[in-house]
Design an enzyme around this catalytic site. Sequence first.
Site, PDB file in Angstrom:
ATOM      1  N   LYS A 122       0.827  -1.203   0.000  1.00 40.74           N
ATOM      2  CA  LYS A 122       0.000   0.000   0.000  1.00 40.74           C
ATOM      3  C   LYS A 122       0.861   1.252   0.000  1.00 40.74           C
ATOM      4  O   LYS A 122       0.686   2.153  -0.836  1.00 40.74           O
ATOM      5  CB  LYS A 122      -0.924   0.016   1.211  1.00 40.74           C
ATOM      6  N   ASP A 179      -5.807  -0.072   0.812  1.00 42.67           N
ATOM      7  CA  ASP A 179      -5.793  -0.042   2.272  1.00 42.67           C
ATOM      8  C   ASP A 179      -7.104  -0.618   2.794  1.00 42.67           C
ATOM      9  O   ASP A 179      -7.870  -1.224   2.040  1.00 42.67           O
ATOM     10  CB  ASP A 179      -5.569   1.381   2.779  1.00 42.67           C
TER      11      ASP A 179
END
Length: 210
Positions: free
Chosen positions: A116, A134
């Site tokens: 991420k 996320d």
Amino acid sequence: MKRDIKKEAEEIIHIFPRINSETDPYKVLIETVLSQRTKDENTEKAFKSLFSRYKNVFEISKLNPEDLYDLIKPAGMYKQKSERIINISRILIEKYNGKVPDELGELIKLPGVGRKTANIVLYVSFGKEALAVDTHVHRISNRLGWVKTKTPEETEVQLKKIIPSELWGPLNGSMVNFGQKICKPISPKCMECFLKEVCPSKRVYKNKSR
């Protein structure tokens, strides 16, 4: 009703845009590390405090973790994050001449940098087509019925198959805003949502919406 997921993603990006005012690769990387498991406003306080005192990777690499404790305390987990920031900075000096690498494989070698974080840096700082997944992106993608996955990693793989690459970068920030304002984890505002006619989860939450 046949779903047009590309159009739905475009609507989310259009209605909930996120402007990235900071694009410096090192600052974006450190800001993303600070943002882990905390709110945006806490990240912003810690980020501004840190870079008002220290300007760049060279200055920060010479510090000890405790030098950062008070500066980044608003972001939470400040001892762990301080150590992580110092280690990242030293590695960037030692292995990359103080530059943040622009390849996913190199970024995820840095301590505490997962897919991420790496994908955010690749998109925001280097303009690459990268999809950062996320908890917001993972949760909302499943709630909307775009994917049926159990982990953010699985979600990233599946979303890349159904969403055009030019939308990957901006989708993360827009999903975060969408998730904070409408598609909340608890008591989402389904009746206010522009996707309520196609969202399969509306009937689950409609009586709880406020």
